[in-house]
Motif scaffolding. Sequence first.
Motif, short mmCIF file in Angstrom:
data_model
loop_
_atom_site.label_atom_id
_atom_site.label_comp_id
_atom_site.label_asym_id
_atom_site.label_seq_id
_atom_site.Cartn_x
_atom_site.Cartn_y
_atom_site.Cartn_z
N THR A 6 0.82 -1.21 0.00
CA THR A 6 0.00 0.00 0.00
C THR A 6 0.85 1.26 0.00
O THR A 6 0.38 2.33 -0.39
CB THR A 6 -0.94 0.01 1.22
OG1 THR A 6 -0.16 -0.08 2.42
CG2 THR A 6 -1.91 -1.17 1.18
N PHE A 9 1.83 1.03 -4.10
CA PHE A 9 0.72 1.06 -5.06
C PHE A 9 -0.52 1.67 -4.42
O PHE A 9 -0.78 1.51 -3.24
CB PHE A 9 0.39 -0.37 -5.53
CG PHE A 9 1.55 -1.06 -6.20
CD1 PHE A 9 1.90 -0.75 -7.51
CD2 PHE A 9 2.30 -2.00 -5.51
CE1 PHE A 9 2.97 -1.39 -8.11
CE2 PHE A 9 3.37 -2.65 -6.11
CZ PHE A 9 3.70 -2.34 -7.42
N SER A 11 -3.62 0.90 -5.08
CA SER A 11 -4.75 -0.02 -5.01
C SER A 11 -4.35 -1.33 -4.34
O SER A 11 -3.20 -1.76 -4.47
CB SER A 11 -5.27 -0.33 -6.42
OG SER A 11 -5.71 0.84 -7.06
N PRO A 14 -2.59 -5.07 -6.51
CA PRO A 14 -2.27 -4.30 -7.72
C PRO A 14 -2.01 -5.18 -8.94
O PRO A 14 -1.51 -6.29 -8.83
CB PRO A 14 -0.99 -3.55 -7.32
CG PRO A 14 -0.38 -4.40 -6.25
CD PRO A 14 -1.53 -4.97 -5.48
N GLN A 51 -1.06 3.01 -19.08
CA GLN A 51 -1.54 3.96 -18.08
C GLN A 51 -2.95 4.43 -18.37
O GLN A 51 -3.77 4.53 -17.44
CB GLN A 51 -0.58 5.15 -17.99
CG GLN A 51 0.77 4.78 -17.40
CD GLN A 51 1.68 5.96 -17.15
OE1 GLN A 51 2.48 5.95 -16.21
NE2 GLN A 51 1.60 6.98 -17.97
N ASP A 56 -2.08 -0.39 -12.32
CA ASP A 56 -1.67 0.15 -11.03
C ASP A 56 -0.17 0.40 -10.95
O ASP A 56 0.31 1.11 -10.06
CB ASP A 56 -2.06 -0.82 -9.91
CG ASP A 56 -3.54 -1.11 -9.91
OD1 ASP A 56 -4.33 -0.15 -9.85
OD2 ASP A 56 -3.92 -2.30 -9.97
N VAL A 93 2.50 6.20 -12.79
CA VAL A 93 2.24 5.13 -11.83
C VAL A 93 3.58 4.61 -11.31
O VAL A 93 4.63 4.83 -11.92
CB VAL A 93 1.43 3.98 -12.47
CG1 VAL A 93 0.06 4.47 -12.92
CG2 VAL A 93 2.20 3.37 -13.65
N MET A 261 -8.47 -4.59 -16.52
CA MET A 261 -8.50 -3.75 -15.32
C MET A 261 -9.92 -3.54 -14.82
O MET A 261 -10.14 -3.42 -13.60
CB MET A 261 -7.83 -2.40 -15.61
CG MET A 261 -6.32 -2.50 -15.83
SD MET A 261 -5.44 -3.39 -14.51
CE MET A 261 -5.89 -2.43 -13.06
N ARG A 265 -10.89 -4.43 -11.04
CA ARG A 265 -11.55 -3.49 -10.14
C ARG A 265 -12.87 -4.04 -9.61
O ARG A 265 -13.21 -3.83 -8.43
CB ARG A 265 -11.77 -2.15 -10.85
CG ARG A 265 -10.49 -1.31 -11.00
CD ARG A 265 -10.81 0.10 -11.45
NE ARG A 265 -11.39 0.11 -12.79
CZ ARG A 265 -10.68 0.20 -13.91
NH1 ARG A 265 -9.35 0.26 -13.85
NH2 ARG A 265 -11.28 0.21 -15.08
N ARG A 268 -11.99 -6.45 -6.87
CA ARG A 268 -11.52 -5.75 -5.67
C ARG A 268 -12.69 -5.08 -4.93
O ARG A 268 -12.71 -5.07 -3.68
CB ARG A 268 -10.45 -4.73 -6.04
CG ARG A 268 -9.17 -5.38 -6.54
CD ARG A 268 -8.00 -4.46 -6.69
NE ARG A 268 -8.15 -3.40 -7.64
CZ ARG A 268 -7.17 -2.96 -8.46
NH1 ARG A 268 -5.97 -3.52 -8.42
NH2 ARG A 268 -7.38 -1.97 -9.28
#
Length: 273
Positions: A6, A9, A11, A14, A51, A56, A93, A261, A265, A268
């Motif tokens: 954390t 990254f 998120s 990641p 990106q 991430d 990133v 992604m 997401r 997550r």
Amino acid sequence: MTNWLTDVFASPKPVVGMLHLSALPGDPGYDSTAGISAIVDRAKRELNALQSGGVDGVLISNEFSLPYLTNTERITSVTMARVIGELNRDLEVPYGVNVLWDARASIDLAVATDAAFVREIFTGVYASDFGLWNTNVGEVSRHRHRIGAGNVKLFFNIVPESAAYLATRDLSSVARSTVFATLPDALCVSGLTAGAPTDTQSVSIVKQAAGTVPVFVNTGVKAENVADQLSVADGAIVGTYFKKDGKFENSADQSRVEELMSAARSYRAQAAA
């Protein structure tokens, strides 16, 4: 030890996108007519696709330096530093580097380019497509200390591509002893080659043995399996799936990045609910 994820990254769990550099000077596939500018131009396009697609993090490697060396020539890391310097203003990133397959050169490049992490083969002895593959993690760790790279996180690939561990030890034992004796920041589990599926059971075995050390899936992650992989692993490194038509030799395709992604997401969000 998982807390450092954390810090690096933004998120949880990641997904790191691979930025595969074109063949470099000295490599059999290097295009000397197009020159360094062509390498930089392609890298900039791929970085934008990764990106803009929402990754991430980014891992920059000389993936097209086939066949790989285990003790790379100086021109390889020098050129990679030049390319990363050209990309620096566009990097939004966290990013890492990997000079295939040379642990010292990878750490040197990380220090020179302010990279946050390195992925490499740091431990073990392997029979590989590149010959007998030996390592010296004690020497590399001391080199890391000497050059002030203590803040560079080390991703140990304990199931490397195109190679087999020579000792008759099971995967759980390898993971446990690696964590105890060599102090990795993270472990990576791979399939046979880039893009090849990583066995979820193998990831689970390593995860159970690794304790608090994060475990990443290193190959074969796709939009359709990213949720399953992240349900076991602490993160994923993705390269081939992000390429146009899912082919290793192609450039990154933003739509494929967005697709994976989005699935990551969604997983997550569900896991956090």
